[in-house]
Design a protein around this motif. Structure first.
Motif, PDB file in Angstrom:
ATOM      1  N   PHE A 268       0.824  -1.198   0.000  1.00 48.53           N
ATOM      2  CA  PHE A 268       0.000   0.000   0.000  1.00 48.53           C
ATOM      3  C   PHE A 268       0.865   1.257   0.000  1.00 48.53           C
ATOM      4  O   PHE A 268       1.762   1.415   0.792  1.00 48.53           O
ATOM      5  CB  PHE A 268      -0.925   0.015   1.216  1.00 48.53           C
ATOM      6  CG  PHE A 268      -2.028   1.024   1.105  1.00 48.53           C
ATOM      7  CD1 PHE A 268      -3.136   0.742   0.344  1.00 48.53           C
ATOM      8  CD2 PHE A 268      -1.939   2.244   1.732  1.00 48.53           C
ATOM      9  CE1 PHE A 268      -4.151   1.666   0.224  1.00 48.53           C
ATOM     10  CE2 PHE A 268      -2.940   3.173   1.615  1.00 48.53           C
ATOM     11  CZ  PHE A 268      -4.058   2.884   0.860  1.00 48.53           C
TER      12      PHE A 268
ATOM     13  N   THR B 281      -1.587   3.117  -4.811  1.00 50.32           N
ATOM     14  CA  THR B 281      -2.815   2.376  -4.534  1.00 50.32           C
ATOM     15  C   THR B 281      -3.887   3.331  -4.032  1.00 50.32           C
ATOM     16  O   THR B 281      -5.067   3.152  -4.337  1.00 50.32           O
ATOM     17  CB  THR B 281      -2.595   1.226  -3.537  1.00 50.32           C
ATOM     18  OG1 THR B 281      -1.954   1.730  -2.378  1.00 50.32           O
ATOM     19  CG2 THR B 281      -1.782   0.115  -4.143  1.00 50.32           C
TER      20      THR B 281
ATOM     21  N   TRP C 222      -8.972  -0.142  -9.071  1.00 54.58           N
ATOM     22  CA  TRP C 222      -9.142  -0.619  -7.705  1.00 54.58           C
ATOM     23  C   TRP C 222      -9.923  -1.928  -7.637  1.00 54.58           C
ATOM     24  O   TRP C 222      -9.514  -2.859  -6.933  1.00 54.58           O
ATOM     25  CB  TRP C 222      -9.813   0.482  -6.890  1.00 54.58           C
ATOM     26  CG  TRP C 222      -9.933   0.184  -5.444  1.00 54.58           C
ATOM     27  CD1 TRP C 222     -11.092  -0.060  -4.765  1.00 54.58           C
ATOM     28  CD2 TRP C 222      -8.881   0.101  -4.473  1.00 54.58           C
ATOM     29  NE1 TRP C 222     -10.820  -0.285  -3.438  1.00 54.58           N
ATOM     30  CE2 TRP C 222      -9.469  -0.191  -3.238  1.00 54.58           C
ATOM     31  CE3 TRP C 222      -7.503   0.242  -4.551  1.00 54.58           C
ATOM     32  CZ2 TRP C 222      -8.729  -0.338  -2.080  1.00 54.58           C
ATOM     33  CZ3 TRP C 222      -6.764   0.089  -3.389  1.00 54.58           C
ATOM     34  CH2 TRP C 222      -7.386  -0.201  -2.170  1.00 54.58           C
TER      35      TRP C 222
ATOM     36  N   LEU D  94      -7.831  -4.987  -8.216  1.00 52.90           N
ATOM     37  CA  LEU D  94      -6.977  -5.371  -7.093  1.00 52.90           C
ATOM     38  C   LEU D  94      -7.784  -6.067  -6.002  1.00 52.90           C
ATOM     39  O   LEU D  94      -7.324  -7.038  -5.406  1.00 52.90           O
ATOM     40  CB  LEU D  94      -6.268  -4.151  -6.507  1.00 52.90           C
ATOM     41  CG  LEU D  94      -5.225  -3.488  -7.395  1.00 52.90           C
ATOM     42  CD1 LEU D  94      -4.675  -2.241  -6.715  1.00 52.90           C
ATOM     43  CD2 LEU D  94      -4.099  -4.449  -7.726  1.00 52.90           C
TER      44      LEU D  94
ATOM     45  N   TYR E 182      -0.958  -6.114  -9.173  1.00 54.77           N
ATOM     46  CA  TYR E 182      -0.462  -4.802  -8.746  1.00 54.77           C
ATOM     47  C   TYR E 182       0.730  -4.371  -9.603  1.00 54.77           C
ATOM     48  O   TYR E 182       0.794  -3.240 -10.074  1.00 54.77           O
ATOM     49  CB  TYR E 182      -0.079  -4.859  -7.268  1.00 54.77           C
ATOM     50  CG  TYR E 182       0.463  -3.551  -6.741  1.00 54.77           C
ATOM     51  CD1 TYR E 182      -0.367  -2.458  -6.570  1.00 54.77           C
ATOM     52  CD2 TYR E 182       1.802  -3.427  -6.404  1.00 54.77           C
ATOM     53  CE1 TYR E 182       0.132  -1.247  -6.079  1.00 54.77           C
ATOM     54  CE2 TYR E 182       2.303  -2.231  -5.919  1.00 54.77           C
ATOM     55  CZ  TYR E 182       1.462  -1.148  -5.763  1.00 54.77           C
ATOM     56  OH  TYR E 182       1.957   0.034  -5.284  1.00 54.77           O
TER      57      TYR E 182
END
Length: 89
Positions: A26, A30, A56, A59, A71
Motif C-alpha cells: 500500500f 494504490t 481498484w 486489485l 499490482y
C-alpha cells in the motif's frame, strides 16, 4: 475484510486478502487507484482515468500472489499510459 489464514500443510500464514499486503504494497499509487475509483461512483460518476482491468476493483478481486502480480502489471500499465501518467503521484 479477510485476514491471513494458516496454511494447512506448513502452519505458515498465507496471504488471503489485500489488507494483508498493505504494509508491503500500500502506497500513494494504490491510494490513487482507490480515489480514481471513488470518482466513478455516485454522486460524481466521472469517467475513469484508469484503463479497464487495472483499477481498484481489479486489485480487490485478487489475493496472495495473484494480487501482487496484478499490482505490478497495473503499475507497469499506468506508467506507460500517457493520459494516466500525469495523474500519478
Amino acid at each position: 475484510m479477510r485476514q491471513s489464514a494458516p496454511n494447512a500443510s506448513s502452519g505458515a500464514a498465507k496471504i488471503v486478502s489485500f489488507s494483508a499486503l498493505e504494509p508491503r504494497v500500500f502506497n500513494k499509487r494504490t491510494l490513487f487507484l482507490k480515489m480514481a475509483h471513488e470518482q466513478t461512483q455516485p454522486p460524481y460518476r466521472r469517467p475513469s482515468v484508469v484503463p479497464a482491468g487495472y483499477g481498484w476493483p481489479a486489485l480487490l478481486a485478487k489475493d496472495g500472489d495473484a494480487l501482487e502480480i496484478q499490482y505490478r502489471h497495473t503499475l507497469e500499465t499506468l506508467g506507460t499510459t500517457p493520459h494516466v501518467r500525469h495523474h500519478l503521484p
